[in-house]
Write a protein that holds these residues in place. Structure first.
Motif, PDB file in Angstrom:
ATOM      1  N   LEU A  44      -5.410   3.096   6.047  1.00  0.00           N
ATOM      2  CA  LEU A  44      -4.669   1.997   6.516  1.00  0.00           C
ATOM      3  C   LEU A  44      -3.224   2.332   7.113  1.00  0.00           C
ATOM      4  O   LEU A  44      -2.778   1.849   8.047  1.00  0.00           O
ATOM      5  N   GLN A  45      -2.666   3.124   6.365  1.00  0.00           N
ATOM      6  CA  GLN A  45      -1.216   3.570   6.665  1.00  0.00           C
ATOM      7  C   GLN A  45      -1.328   4.357   8.081  1.00  0.00           C
ATOM      8  O   GLN A  45      -0.197   4.458   8.703  1.00  0.00           O
ATOM      9  N   THR A  46      -2.474   4.901   8.568  1.00  0.00           N
ATOM     10  CA  THR A  46      -2.430   5.527   9.782  1.00  0.00           C
ATOM     11  C   THR A  46      -2.829   5.076  10.858  1.00  0.00           C
ATOM     12  O   THR A  46      -3.228   5.453  12.050  1.00  0.00           O
ATOM     13  N   GLN A  47      -3.120   3.769  10.630  1.00  0.00           N
ATOM     14  CA  GLN A  47      -3.577   2.817  11.675  1.00  0.00           C
ATOM     15  C   GLN A  47      -2.955   2.673  12.954  1.00  0.00           C
ATOM     16  O   GLN A  47      -1.676   2.796  12.957  1.00  0.00           O
ATOM     17  N   THR A  48      -3.355   2.618  14.111  1.00  0.00           N
ATOM     18  CA  THR A  48      -2.599   2.509  15.271  1.00  0.00           C
ATOM     19  C   THR A  48      -2.030   1.165  15.372  1.00  0.00           C
ATOM     20  O   THR A  48      -1.188   0.841  16.324  1.00  0.00           O
ATOM     21  N   PHE A  49      -2.530   0.299  14.628  1.00  0.00           N
ATOM     22  CA  PHE A  49      -1.918  -1.071  14.830  1.00  0.00           C
ATOM     23  C   PHE A  49      -1.161  -1.314  13.319  1.00  0.00           C
ATOM     24  O   PHE A  49      -1.639  -1.379  11.983  1.00  0.00           O
ATOM     25  N   SER A  50       0.159  -1.371  13.337  1.00  0.00           N
ATOM     26  CA  SER A  50       1.062  -1.599  12.042  1.00  0.00           C
ATOM     27  C   SER A  50       1.293  -3.074  11.801  1.00  0.00           C
ATOM     28  O   SER A  50       1.997  -3.184  10.664  1.00  0.00           O
ATOM     29  N   ASP A  51       0.873  -3.890  12.418  1.00  0.00           N
ATOM     30  CA  ASP A  51       1.327  -5.294  12.062  1.00  0.00           C
ATOM     31  C   ASP A  51       0.282  -6.085  10.851  1.00  0.00           C
ATOM     32  O   ASP A  51      -0.356  -6.817  11.439  1.00  0.00           O
ATOM     33  N   PHE A  52       0.553  -5.425   9.656  1.00  0.00           N
ATOM     34  CA  PHE A  52      -0.416  -5.783   8.742  1.00  0.00           C
ATOM     35  C   PHE A  52       0.410  -5.658   7.428  1.00  0.00           C
ATOM     36  O   PHE A  52       1.325  -5.105   7.424  1.00  0.00           O
ATOM     37  N   GLU A  53      -0.444  -6.353   6.361  1.00  0.00           N
ATOM     38  CA  GLU A  53       0.232  -6.029   4.804  1.00  0.00           C
ATOM     39  C   GLU A  53      -1.027  -5.914   4.319  1.00  0.00           C
ATOM     40  O   GLU A  53      -1.997  -6.204   4.597  1.00  0.00           O
ATOM     41  N   LEU A  54      -0.929  -4.951   3.227  1.00  0.00           N
ATOM     42  CA  LEU A  54      -1.895  -4.640   2.353  1.00  0.00           C
ATOM     43  C   LEU A  54      -1.790  -5.134   1.084  1.00  0.00           C
ATOM     44  O   LEU A  54      -0.624  -4.872   0.345  1.00  0.00           O
ATOM     45  N   LEU A  55      -2.657  -6.030   0.649  1.00  0.00           N
ATOM     46  CA  LEU A  55      -2.260  -6.716  -0.792  1.00  0.00           C
ATOM     47  C   LEU A  55      -3.389  -5.816  -1.658  1.00  0.00           C
ATOM     48  O   LEU A  55      -4.670  -6.288  -1.429  1.00  0.00           O
ATOM     49  N   VAL A  56      -2.989  -5.131  -2.680  1.00  0.00           N
ATOM     50  CA  VAL A  56      -4.031  -4.219  -3.470  1.00  0.00           C
ATOM     51  C   VAL A  56      -3.710  -5.036  -4.867  1.00  0.00           C
ATOM     52  O   VAL A  56      -2.699  -5.084  -5.274  1.00  0.00           O
ATOM     53  N   VAL A  57      -5.032  -5.297  -5.579  1.00  0.00           N
ATOM     54  CA  VAL A  57      -4.876  -5.807  -6.869  1.00  0.00           C
ATOM     55  C   VAL A  57      -5.415  -4.616  -7.828  1.00  0.00           C
ATOM     56  O   VAL A  57      -6.592  -4.395  -7.843  1.00  0.00           O
ATOM     57  N   ASP A  58      -4.374  -4.195  -8.672  1.00  0.00           N
ATOM     58  CA  ASP A  58      -5.236  -3.215  -9.624  1.00  0.00           C
ATOM     59  C   ASP A  58      -5.603  -3.978 -10.735  1.00  0.00           C
ATOM     60  O   ASP A  58      -4.859  -4.686 -11.511  1.00  0.00           O
ATOM     61  N   ASP A  59      -6.927  -3.984 -10.896  1.00  0.00           N
ATOM     62  CA  ASP A  59      -7.604  -4.971 -11.565  1.00  0.00           C
ATOM     63  C   ASP A  59      -7.917  -4.416 -13.151  1.00  0.00           C
ATOM     64  O   ASP A  59      -8.837  -4.466 -13.566  1.00  0.00           O
ATOM     65  N   GLY A  60      -6.580  -4.209 -13.873  1.00  0.00           N
ATOM     66  CA  GLY A  60      -6.723  -3.741 -15.123  1.00  0.00           C
ATOM     67  C   GLY A  60      -7.212  -2.368 -15.378  1.00  0.00           C
ATOM     68  O   GLY A  60      -7.661  -1.965 -16.504  1.00  0.00           O
ATOM     69  N   SER A  61      -7.007  -1.437 -14.474  1.00  0.00           N
ATOM     70  CA  SER A  61      -7.357   0.057 -14.431  1.00  0.00           C
ATOM     71  C   SER A  61      -6.886   0.593 -15.756  1.00  0.00           C
ATOM     72  O   SER A  61      -5.832   0.655 -16.009  1.00  0.00           O
ATOM     73  N   THR A  62      -7.706   1.595 -16.220  1.00  0.00           N
ATOM     74  CA  THR A  62      -7.304   2.352 -17.211  1.00  0.00           C
ATOM     75  C   THR A  62      -7.224   3.860 -16.880  1.00  0.00           C
ATOM     76  O   THR A  62      -6.786   4.563 -17.876  1.00  0.00           O
ATOM     77  N   ASP A  63      -7.300   4.086 -15.799  1.00  0.00           N
ATOM     78  CA  ASP A  63      -7.054   5.406 -15.260  1.00  0.00           C
ATOM     79  C   ASP A  63      -5.627   5.562 -14.486  1.00  0.00           C
ATOM     80  O   ASP A  63      -4.668   4.596 -14.742  1.00  0.00           O
ATOM     81  N   ARG A  64      -5.434   6.561 -13.432  1.00  0.00           N
ATOM     82  CA  ARG A  64      -4.145   6.590 -12.920  1.00  0.00           C
ATOM     83  C   ARG A  64      -4.172   5.636 -11.525  1.00  0.00           C
ATOM     84  O   ARG A  64      -3.248   5.785 -10.953  1.00  0.00           O
ATOM     85  N   THR A  65      -5.148   4.856 -11.337  1.00  0.00           N
ATOM     86  CA  THR A  65      -5.071   4.023 -10.063  1.00  0.00           C
ATOM     87  C   THR A  65      -3.719   3.382 -10.112  1.00  0.00           C
ATOM     88  O   THR A  65      -3.072   3.120  -8.996  1.00  0.00           O
TER      89      THR A  65
END
Length: 372
Positions: A44-65
């Motif tokens: 997503l960071q390398t998209q040719t279209f930059s006008d976006f937001e990324l909403l990532v929900v770390d859903d209680g991960s127990t590793d290094r996510t």
């Protein structure tokens, strides 16, 4: 002069601290995917279209996510990371939907990735044609072996803009047939419509299918491109698509009811092409349910497995599907032959064979499935 300069400076400061509404909100649930999530976000960071937001929900991960996401977000203001107790993918997606600000919404899984021109092309198609829903073809990349080899299948239909609601409904069977209307991640949704419908993901596994069905139920402006962008990855052994599910058959029965209800709502319950697709879809998934029962992880005895298979293949739904479905390949005809014949033993043996191939030869299984 001094007042004018101050006024301009304040305006710039306000622009800096007040977030501008992005064109697209990309929503990504993430749970224990520390080996994959960086690739997903970077695509997503390398998209040719930059006008976006990324909403990532770390859903209680127990590793290094969570740590990986925080590290990436610290260097990119478009990325917002939320850490929540583990509640499952539906809850995570809904949490992000409540905070999305974009005109359009795109969903993405944290172990997949997408091509650099995805957003640019999808937004252009949606904007040029005033679409409520833009759909693209997609890749299924099935990994096997120790050297990251993979088999790629492309799912898609010819590019088309549906000019009316009725035209979309009449042609939707072709999109269902090519897996275009099941998952949310090869689509761009108009967020205004999502909010008008108060549409959120249901708290169940395989939550994406009912979400899409609810969105398309009365949708009017739909477009599709044959260009594939999204890479759906089959790789992790713990993936939702690889596990034994004790309630899979009940879930498939429920989904079949949803499909029949949708087409009745559309006034197409008597359309031959649509009904053939629905019945063929049902019987194909019934084969998957039989394979699921034959999975070694299933804790039923061989006798109990056979009795469950008997219930499956002798039901009214199975008999109707066997009579109406018109398999396109010899392989599919052979796969559903035990169901048509009501032969429990043959269906059981076939299920065991499919399960064995699925577990021991991923490439062969993916190839056969793509060409069934």
């Amino acid at each position: 002069m001094r007042f004018s300069t101050l006024k301009r400076n304040v305006s710039k400061e306000q622009q800096r601290v007040t977030p501008r509404t992005p064109q697209v909100s990309v929503i990504m649930p993430a749970y224990n995917v520390d080996g994959y999530v960086r690739r997903a976000v970077q695509s997503l960071q390398t998209q040719t279209f930059s006008d976006f937001e990324l909403l990532v929900v770390d859903d209680g991960s127990t590793d290094r996510t969570g740590q990986i996401l925080d590290s990436i977000a610290a260097r990119d203001i478009r990325i917002n990371v939320y850490h929540t107790p583990n509640g499952g993918a539906p809850a995570a997606r809904n949490y992000a939907l409540d905070r999305a600000r974009g005109k359009y919404v795109m969903f993405m899984d944290a172990d997949d990735w997408t091509e650099p021109n995805t957003l640019q092309d999808m937004v252009a198609m949606a904007e040029d044609n005033h679409l409520e829903l833009a759909i693209s073809a997609f890749y299924i990349d099935t990994y096997y072996g120790k050297d990251n080899e993979f088999y790629t299948e492309i799912k898609g239909c010819p590019s088309h803009i549906y000019l009316t609601q009725q035209e979309f409904r009449a042609g939707a069977w072709q999109l269902f047939d090519r897996n275009q209307l099941y998952s949310p991640w090869n689509k761009l949704f108009l967020r205004e419509r999502i909010e008008q419908l108060n549409l959120r993901f249901r708290p169940t596994f395989w939550d994406d299918f009912p979400y899409v069905l609810d969105f398309i139920r009365d949708v009017e402006r739909v477009g599709i491109t044959e260009q594939p962008y999204y890479h759906f990855i089959r790789q992790r052994s713990e993936s939702e698509t690889a596990r034994w599910r004790p309630d899979m058959y009940d879930k498939r029965e429920e989904e079949h009811g949803w499909m029949l209800d949708l087409y009745e709502h559309w006034g197409l319950s008597g359309d031959p092409a649509s009904m053939e697709m629905i019945q063929r879809r049902y019987i194909e998934r019934l084969v998957g349910c039989i394979e699921n029962v034959c999975n070694p992880q299933c804790d039923l005895s061989p006798r109990e497995k056979r009795e469950l298979i008997r219930t499956m293949i002798t039901s009214d739904n199975a008999r109707l599907a066997a009579a109406v479905a018109r398999p396109r390949t010899r392989m599919l005809k052979a796969m559903i032959a035990p169901i048509k014949a009501g032969n429990v033993e043959l269906a059981y043996r076939e299920g065991k064979l499919i399960s064995y191939v699925k577990r021991h030869n991923t490439k062969l299984f993916a190839t056969l499935k793509a060409n069934r």
